[in-house]
Write an enzyme that holds these catalytic residues in place. Structure first.
Site, PDB file in Angstrom:
ATOM      1  N   ASN A 142       5.061  29.789 -30.147  1.00  0.00           N
ATOM      2  CA  ASN A 142       5.499  30.875 -31.029  1.00  0.00           C
ATOM      3  C   ASN A 142       4.651  32.137 -30.890  1.00  0.00           C
ATOM      4  O   ASN A 142       4.166  32.699 -31.870  1.00  0.00           O
ATOM      5  CB  ASN A 142       5.493  30.406 -32.494  1.00  0.00           C
ATOM      6  CG  ASN A 142       4.139  29.892 -32.934  1.00  0.00           C
ATOM      7  OD1 ASN A 142       3.401  29.297 -32.151  1.00  0.00           O
ATOM      8  ND2 ASN A 142       3.802  30.090 -34.195  1.00  0.00           N
ATOM      9  N   ASP A 178      -1.526  21.294 -38.077  1.00  0.00           N
ATOM     10  CA  ASP A 178      -0.446  22.295 -38.084  1.00  0.00           C
ATOM     11  C   ASP A 178      -1.033  23.688 -38.301  1.00  0.00           C
ATOM     12  O   ASP A 178      -0.523  24.509 -39.073  1.00  0.00           O
ATOM     13  CB  ASP A 178       0.606  21.976 -39.142  1.00  0.00           C
ATOM     14  CG  ASP A 178       1.955  22.626 -38.834  1.00  0.00           C
ATOM     15  OD1 ASP A 178       2.178  22.987 -37.675  1.00  0.00           O
ATOM     16  OD2 ASP A 178       2.775  22.774 -39.762  1.00  0.00           O
TER      17      ASP A 178
END
Length: 419
Positions: free
Chosen positions: A97, A307
């Site tokens: 991303n 994460d």
């Protein structure tokens, strides 16, 4: 190459003949050359002598975002890898991303080139679809040849079931794995928090557990039809746990992970409208948090990830519904996990993604490569701003009680200590 002697280190490695023993470990030229009760330190060796020192096989985080290229204000690859090393991680899987998205072989090679000569090894995840837009498959085979270890669109569920099916079939030709973030966007709608008592009290639009579970069920049906390997990251509901447990009982090749914050925190922290706690999937209720911990203990959940998702203040310090989802988590991962799980389980789950991806994971034994995480287990402390090493400061763990500390790593011939 740093020559090191680790003094009086308790070895936590069930595959090692020295498991649960307190030993001195001598490392020369990236190789463990001696493990004994006592080793004299020759000149030129760096000696690590820390109270309550423990070592294990090097941890790997299966979901890390940095930003570079394109979002260097959030985090650079160079600083991000230093943060990972000081947080005890010998390897990380980098999410695609960035801007541009890692969706072709040139982008894969770029991030690998930026990660050269660092103590922590970087493994790129390639985007599953071009630009992570969910319309056309990206150059998967070319990215695999360039060094991508798996394919998925970060925090974006593929709504097109046929494209998901084709991806699962295609990657079998070159033994690759699809990562399928699972959340039905139509059911999520404009939801910003777990659908339940807390979101109702706060007047927040809720995200039902069904949004995740419906997509998990679909993806498991597709996997059963196509064969191959699928990894579902950061599950967060009791229904998802049951679906994955049942699929594993059928012999389907499914693995999954859970985020540290979903194991440690629940939706009650949202009562102050603090956007540091806005994550995707959202923090759930206490019963679900406990169910996720149980699913880690019984093996239904294979891996735990921080994460880690750095976000600058312009995207985080906003009204709750406008703020971006995400928290940093590398620095706090190990110590936060020790507050809810036994140390041996934490170590196992921080290693498990290597097994899932068939990556090398050398045992702590003589003549083996040294890929080691260093940590303590007895410290009790509170995570504060001074403990944040990332460029971005969006940590959901500020003010949280911690147990034990990640000390650093020895990997790729380098010793990195968080001093």
């Amino acid at each position: 190459m740093t020559q090191v002697i680790l003094k009086q280190a308790k070895i936590i490695d069930p595959s090692s003949p020295y498991h649960n023993k307190v030993m001195d470990i001598k490392i020369e030229n990236d190789t463990i050359t001696q493990i004994e009760k006592e080793i004299a330190a020759p000149s030129g060796f760096e000696v690590v002598n820390i109270s309550n020192l423990h070592v294990s096989k090097g941890w790997m985080d299966s979901s890390v975002s940095f930003g570079e290229p394109g979002y260097e204000e959030r985090e650079t690859i160079e600083n991000g890898l230093k943060v990972a090393a000081k947080s005890g991680f010998t390897a990380i899987a980098l999410q695609p991303n960035s801007n541009p998205t890692i969706d072709n072989q040139a982008q894969v090679r770029f991030v690998l080139d930026r990660a050269k000569n660092h103590a922590t090894t970087l493994y790129p995840i390639g985007a599953l679809t071009k630009g992570s837009e969910g319309t056309d498959l990206a150059e998967l085979f070319d990215m695999k040849n360039a060094g991508a270890i798996a394919f998925g669109d970060y925090k974006k569920a593929l709504q097109n079931a046929n494209l998901q099916k084709i991806a699962l079939q295609y990657v079998q030709d070159f033994d690759a794995m699809v990562i399928a973030f699972s959340q039905d966007s139509t059911l999520k709608g404009i939801g910003i928090a777990n659908e339940g008592a807390v979101s109702t009290k706060l007047g927040m639009k809720g995200i039902p557990a069904l949004a995740e579970e419906l997509q998990v069920a679909r993806n498991l049906f597709l996997l059963e039809y196509t064969g191959g390997k699928l990894h579902i990251p950061t599950i967060s509901t009791q229904g998802s746990i049951k679906l994955i447990k049942d699929a594993k009982a059928k012999g389907i090749q499914i693995t999954c992970s859970v985020a540290v914050h979903n194991l440690v925190l629940n939706e009650e922290v949202l009562m102050g409208f603090d956007t540091r706690y806005k994550v995707s999937p959202p923090l759930r209720d206490e019963a679900t948090r406990k169910a996720l911990v149980e699913a880690v203990l019984d093996g239904t959940i294979d891996c735990i990830t921080s994460d880690h998702n750095p976000l600058d203040i312009e995207h985080k310090k906003l009204e709750f519904d406008l703020a971006k989802d995400g928290t940093i988590g590398l620095e706090s991962a190990f110590s936060a996990l020790l507050t809810v799980l036994p140390m041996e389980v934490v170590i196992e789950k921080l290693n498990a993604i290597k097994r899932v991806l068939n990556l090398e994971n050398p045992t702590i034994a003589t003549n083996n490569q040294a890929a080691i995480s260093l940590f303590t287990t007895t410290d009790n402390w509170t995570f504060g701003k001074e403990n944040i090493l990332s460029k971005s400061k969006n940590s959901a763990f500020l003010g949280q009680k911690m147990k034990g500390r990640a000390i650093g790593i020895y990997n790729n011939g380098q010793l990195i200590i968080n001093s």
